[in-house]
Design a protein around this motif. Structure first.
Motif, short mmCIF file in Angstrom:
data_model
loop_
_atom_site.label_atom_id
_atom_site.label_comp_id
_atom_site.label_asym_id
_atom_site.label_seq_id
_atom_site.Cartn_x
_atom_site.Cartn_y
_atom_site.Cartn_z
N UNK A 21 0.82 -1.21 0.00
CA UNK A 21 0.00 0.00 0.00
C UNK A 21 0.86 1.26 0.00
N UNK A 22 1.76 1.37 0.97
CA UNK A 22 2.52 2.62 1.15
C UNK A 22 3.57 2.85 0.07
N UNK A 23 4.22 1.79 -0.40
CA UNK A 23 5.25 1.94 -1.43
C UNK A 23 4.66 1.80 -2.82
N UNK A 24 3.99 0.70 -3.07
CA UNK A 24 3.50 0.44 -4.43
C UNK A 24 2.34 1.35 -4.82
N UNK A 25 1.37 1.53 -3.94
CA UNK A 25 0.20 2.35 -4.26
C UNK A 25 0.50 3.85 -4.08
N UNK A 26 1.01 4.25 -2.91
CA UNK A 26 1.24 5.68 -2.65
C UNK A 26 2.56 6.18 -3.22
N UNK A 27 3.47 5.29 -3.52
CA UNK A 27 4.75 5.70 -4.12
C UNK A 27 5.76 6.25 -3.14
N UNK A 28 5.61 5.92 -1.86
CA UNK A 28 6.58 6.35 -0.87
C UNK A 28 7.80 5.44 -0.90
N UNK A 29 8.95 5.98 -0.55
CA UNK A 29 10.19 5.19 -0.49
C UNK A 29 10.28 4.51 0.86
N UNK A 30 10.57 3.21 0.84
CA UNK A 30 10.73 2.48 2.10
C UNK A 30 12.16 2.67 2.60
N UNK A 31 12.27 3.07 3.85
CA UNK A 31 13.57 3.24 4.50
C UNK A 31 13.73 2.10 5.50
N UNK A 32 14.62 1.19 5.19
CA UNK A 32 14.85 0.03 6.06
C UNK A 32 15.58 0.50 7.31
N UNK A 33 15.02 0.23 8.47
CA UNK A 33 15.63 0.62 9.73
C UNK A 33 16.44 -0.51 10.34
N UNK A 34 16.48 -1.66 9.66
CA UNK A 34 17.25 -2.79 10.15
C UNK A 34 16.58 -3.55 11.28
N UNK A 35 15.30 -3.33 11.47
CA UNK A 35 14.54 -4.00 12.53
C UNK A 35 13.35 -4.71 11.90
N UNK A 36 12.98 -5.85 12.43
CA UNK A 36 11.89 -6.61 11.81
C UNK A 36 10.50 -6.18 12.23
N UNK A 37 10.38 -5.23 13.15
CA UNK A 37 9.08 -4.83 13.68
C UNK A 37 8.67 -3.41 13.31
N UNK A 38 9.56 -2.65 12.65
CA UNK A 38 9.25 -1.27 12.31
C UNK A 38 9.95 -0.90 11.00
N UNK A 40 10.02 2.60 7.90
CA UNK A 40 9.63 3.99 7.64
C UNK A 40 9.36 4.15 6.15
N UNK A 41 8.35 4.94 5.82
CA UNK A 41 8.04 5.29 4.44
C UNK A 41 8.16 6.79 4.29
N UNK A 42 8.92 7.21 3.26
CA UNK A 42 9.31 8.61 3.11
C UNK A 42 8.78 9.18 1.79
N UNK A 43 8.30 10.42 1.83
CA UNK A 43 7.93 11.14 0.62
C UNK A 43 9.25 11.54 -0.06
N UNK A 44 9.50 11.04 -1.28
CA UNK A 44 10.80 11.28 -1.92
C UNK A 44 11.17 12.76 -2.06
N UNK A 45 10.23 13.61 -2.35
CA UNK A 45 10.54 15.01 -2.64
C UNK A 45 10.72 15.88 -1.40
N UNK A 46 10.17 15.46 -0.25
CA UNK A 46 10.18 16.34 0.92
C UNK A 46 10.81 15.75 2.18
N UNK A 47 10.90 14.44 2.24
CA UNK A 47 11.42 13.81 3.44
C UNK A 47 10.38 13.57 4.51
#
Length: 120
Positions: A21-38, A40-47
């Motif tokens: 939903x967040x990456x494929x549909x909304x187009x947000x960039x996934x930021x891997x935090x290195x944890x399996x439970x959390x 982050x999804x980021x707006x590419x143009x604004x952060x």
């Protein structure tokens, strides 16, 4: 204490399903935090960003917001002075964050956090 950033924390049952939903549909960039439970999804143009979590790794409940501050020890002392309920004690987490959870008026739980340098 100064607030640096505020992040919404949304609880989801499955991070992989939410990614569709967040990456494929909304187009947000996934930021891997290195944890399996959390993650982050980021707006590419604004952060601007949102964090998704299945369950907090050490806290007794999921926070609704994460508030990054420049001095978490000062924030903790101020919360205690004001008599706010501490939901999760001031803790230095293994993943490099020093934080505590506090209940705001109205019942919302906030994660008050600061990046922690283990060499300090």
């Amino acid at each position: 204490m100064r607030v640096i950033r505020v992040t919404a924390d949304l609880a989801v049952p499955d991070l992989d399903e939410a990614t569709a939903f967040y990456a494929d549909f909304l187009g947000l960039d996934r930021e891997d935090l290195g944890l399996d439970w959390v993650t982050r999804f980021v707006v590419p143009s604004s952060g601007e960003h949102v964090q998704l979590l299945t369950r907090d790794a050490t806290g007794p409940q999921n926070p609704l917001l994460t508030v990054k501050v420049d001095d978490v020890d000062e924030a903790y002392a101020a919360a205690r002075r004001h008599g706010y309920e501490i939901v999760h004690p001031l803790t230095t987490e293994a993943w490099g964050i020093r934080r505590f959870f506090v209940r705001a008026p109205g019942g919302v739980v906030l994660n008050i956090a600061q990046h922690h340098d283990p060499n300090e």
